[in-house]
Write a protein that holds these residues in place. Structure first.
Motif, PDB file in Angstrom:
ATOM      1  N   ARG A  62       0.816  -1.217   0.000  1.00  0.00           N
ATOM      2  CA  ARG A  62       0.000   0.000   0.000  1.00  0.00           C
ATOM      3  C   ARG A  62       0.853   1.272   0.000  1.00  0.00           C
ATOM      4  N   LEU A  63       2.166   1.119   0.160  1.00  0.00           N
ATOM      5  CA  LEU A  63       3.074   2.256   0.253  1.00  0.00           C
ATOM      6  C   LEU A  63       4.046   2.261  -0.922  1.00  0.00           C
ATOM      7  N   THR A  64       4.662   3.404  -1.160  1.00  0.00           N
ATOM      8  CA  THR A  64       5.751   3.488  -2.120  1.00  0.00           C
ATOM      9  C   THR A  64       7.048   3.349  -1.333  1.00  0.00           C
ATOM     10  N   VAL A  65       7.856   2.381  -1.690  1.00  0.00           N
ATOM     11  CA  VAL A  65       9.129   2.159  -1.018  1.00  0.00           C
ATOM     12  C   VAL A  65      10.226   2.734  -1.906  1.00  0.00           C
ATOM     13  N   GLU A  66      10.880   3.776  -1.406  1.00  0.00           N
ATOM     14  CA  GLU A  66      11.956   4.430  -2.157  1.00  0.00           C
ATOM     15  C   GLU A  66      13.280   3.751  -1.828  1.00  0.00           C
ATOM     16  N   PRO A  67      14.017   3.336  -2.842  1.00  0.00           N
ATOM     17  CA  PRO A  67      15.308   2.687  -2.590  1.00  0.00           C
ATOM     18  C   PRO A  67      16.344   3.682  -2.086  1.00  0.00           C
ATOM     19  N   LEU A  68      17.323   3.167  -1.382  1.00  0.00           N
ATOM     20  CA  LEU A  68      18.447   3.993  -0.967  1.00  0.00           C
ATOM     21  C   LEU A  68      19.485   3.935  -2.079  1.00  0.00           C
ATOM     22  N   THR A  69      19.582   4.999  -2.826  1.00  0.00           N
ATOM     23  CA  THR A  69      20.543   5.083  -3.917  1.00  0.00           C
ATOM     24  C   THR A  69      21.815   5.772  -3.422  1.00  0.00           C
ATOM     25  N   LYS A  70      22.832   5.734  -4.239  1.00  0.00           N
ATOM     26  CA  LYS A  70      24.076   6.422  -3.905  1.00  0.00           C
ATOM     27  C   LYS A  70      23.816   7.920  -3.721  1.00  0.00           C
ATOM     28  N   ASP A  71      23.043   8.525  -4.622  1.00  0.00           N
ATOM     29  CA  ASP A  71      22.747   9.961  -4.518  1.00  0.00           C
ATOM     30  C   ASP A  71      21.966  10.291  -3.253  1.00  0.00           C
ATOM     31  N   LEU A  72      20.996   9.447  -2.915  1.00  0.00           N
ATOM     32  CA  LEU A  72      20.210   9.682  -1.704  1.00  0.00           C
ATOM     33  C   LEU A  72      21.082   9.516  -0.458  1.00  0.00           C
ATOM     34  N   ALA A  73      21.964   8.532  -0.465  1.00  0.00           N
ATOM     35  CA  ALA A  73      22.872   8.341   0.668  1.00  0.00           C
ATOM     36  C   ALA A  73      23.792   9.549   0.823  1.00  0.00           C
ATOM     37  N   GLN A  74      24.266  10.096  -0.287  1.00  0.00           N
ATOM     38  CA  GLN A  74      25.129  11.277  -0.216  1.00  0.00           C
ATOM     39  C   GLN A  74      24.352  12.472   0.318  1.00  0.00           C
ATOM     40  N   ARG A  75      23.101  12.629  -0.105  1.00  0.00           N
ATOM     41  CA  ARG A  75      22.266  13.724   0.397  1.00  0.00           C
ATOM     42  C   ARG A  75      22.065  13.567   1.900  1.00  0.00           C
ATOM     43  N   ALA A  76      21.800  12.344   2.371  1.00  0.00           N
ATOM     44  CA  ALA A  76      21.632  12.090   3.803  1.00  0.00           C
ATOM     45  C   ALA A  76      22.917  12.422   4.560  1.00  0.00           C
ATOM     46  N   SER A  77      24.043  12.033   4.002  1.00  0.00           N
ATOM     47  CA  SER A  77      25.330  12.343   4.620  1.00  0.00           C
ATOM     48  C   SER A  77      25.548  13.847   4.700  1.00  0.00           C
ATOM     49  N   ASP A  78      25.190  14.561   3.644  1.00  0.00           N
ATOM     50  CA  ASP A  78      25.320  16.021   3.636  1.00  0.00           C
ATOM     51  C   ASP A  78      24.428  16.661   4.697  1.00  0.00           C
ATOM     52  N   LEU A  79      23.217  16.120   4.883  1.00  0.00           N
ATOM     53  CA  LEU A  79      22.318  16.634   5.920  1.00  0.00           C
ATOM     54  C   LEU A  79      22.931  16.453   7.304  1.00  0.00           C
ATOM     55  N   LEU A  80      23.527  15.291   7.540  1.00  0.00           N
ATOM     56  CA  LEU A  80      24.184  15.036   8.824  1.00  0.00           C
ATOM     57  C   LEU A  80      25.300  16.040   9.077  1.00  0.00           C
ATOM     58  N   LYS A  81      26.131  16.235   8.072  1.00  0.00           N
ATOM     59  CA  LYS A  81      27.249  17.166   8.215  1.00  0.00           C
ATOM     60  C   LYS A  81      26.756  18.585   8.467  1.00  0.00           C
ATOM     61  N   SER A  82      25.751  19.013   7.713  1.00  0.00           N
ATOM     62  CA  SER A  82      25.208  20.371   7.868  1.00  0.00           C
ATOM     63  C   SER A  82      24.636  20.599   9.257  1.00  0.00           C
ATOM     64  N   ALA A  83      24.059  19.543   9.827  1.00  0.00           N
ATOM     65  CA  ALA A  83      23.449  19.648  11.153  1.00  0.00           C
ATOM     66  C   ALA A  83      24.475  19.413  12.269  1.00  0.00           C
ATOM     67  N   GLY A  84      25.695  19.058  11.909  1.00  0.00           N
ATOM     68  CA  GLY A  84      26.717  18.776  12.919  1.00  0.00           C
ATOM     69  C   GLY A  84      26.452  17.473  13.658  1.00  0.00           C
ATOM     70  N   LEU A  85      25.810  16.527  12.975  1.00  0.00           N
ATOM     71  CA  LEU A  85      25.460  15.245  13.585  1.00  0.00           C
ATOM     72  C   LEU A  85      26.207  14.121  12.872  1.00  0.00           C
ATOM     73  N   HIS A  86      26.301  12.962  13.530  1.00  0.00           N
ATOM     74  CA  HIS A  86      26.899  11.800  12.894  1.00  0.00           C
ATOM     75  C   HIS A  86      26.509  10.547  13.674  1.00  0.00           C
ATOM     76  N   GLY A  87      26.805   9.423  13.088  1.00  0.00           N
ATOM     77  CA  GLY A  87      26.601   8.153  13.775  1.00  0.00           C
ATOM     78  C   GLY A  87      25.263   7.504  13.492  1.00  0.00           C
TER      79      GLY A  87
END
Length: 145
Positions: A62-87
């Motif tokens: 019933r849901l749309t499942v979005e895959p974790l792509t290389k680009d999406l992983a990089q965007r997530a990593s960039d969000l972590l860095k911008s927020a000063g978060l990690h782990g």
């Protein structure tokens, strides 16, 4: 489409448990032609030995499942860095936030049990207005579940 709702693991877990409030919210989404999405990584966090496989399969159908792509992983990593978060504490939240940011069907909302962390991750992309998201708005609303 009238926008996108992205579910975090708690929102998905509540739907898997047939929580009345979550089930009603998602029924409204379907009626209003709102796309309901999860990141593929959310399945890993929400699935466990007490989740019936047939219930999980029905829910995912019933849901749309979005895959974790290389680009999406990089965007997530960039969000972590911008927020000063990690782990690992923030990794899946970052992937959920990246999924919401990159969705083609705007406006986007994240339904979450952890609004504080997602608000940090979204940074300038967080829609803080009390008004409903507009179709031209490229920010993301965070909605507590």
């Amino acid at each position: 489409m009238s926008g996108t709702w992205v579910l975090d693991s708690e929102a998905l877990s509540r739907y898997l448990r047939a929580d009345r409030k979550m089930t009603a919210r998602l029924a409204v989404a379907l009626e209003d032609d709102i796309r309901v999405v999860i990141s593929a990584v959310t399945i890993v966090e929400a699935d466990h030995d007490r989740v019936h496989p047939a219930r999980l399969a029905w829910t995912l159908s019933r849901l749309t499942v979005e895959p974790l792509t290389k680009d999406l992983a990089q965007r997530a990593s960039d969000l972590l860095k911008s927020a000063g978060l990690h782990g690992h504490k923030y990794a899946i939240d970052a992937m959920v936030a990246a999924t919401a940011i990159t969705t083609a069907e705007k406006p986007a909302r994240i339904l979450t049990s952890d609004p504080d962390d997602l608000e940090k991750l979204l940074g300038e992309r967080l829609d803080r207005s009390s008004q409903p998201c507009g179709a031209g708005n490229f920010t993301v609303k965070v909605v507590p579940v």
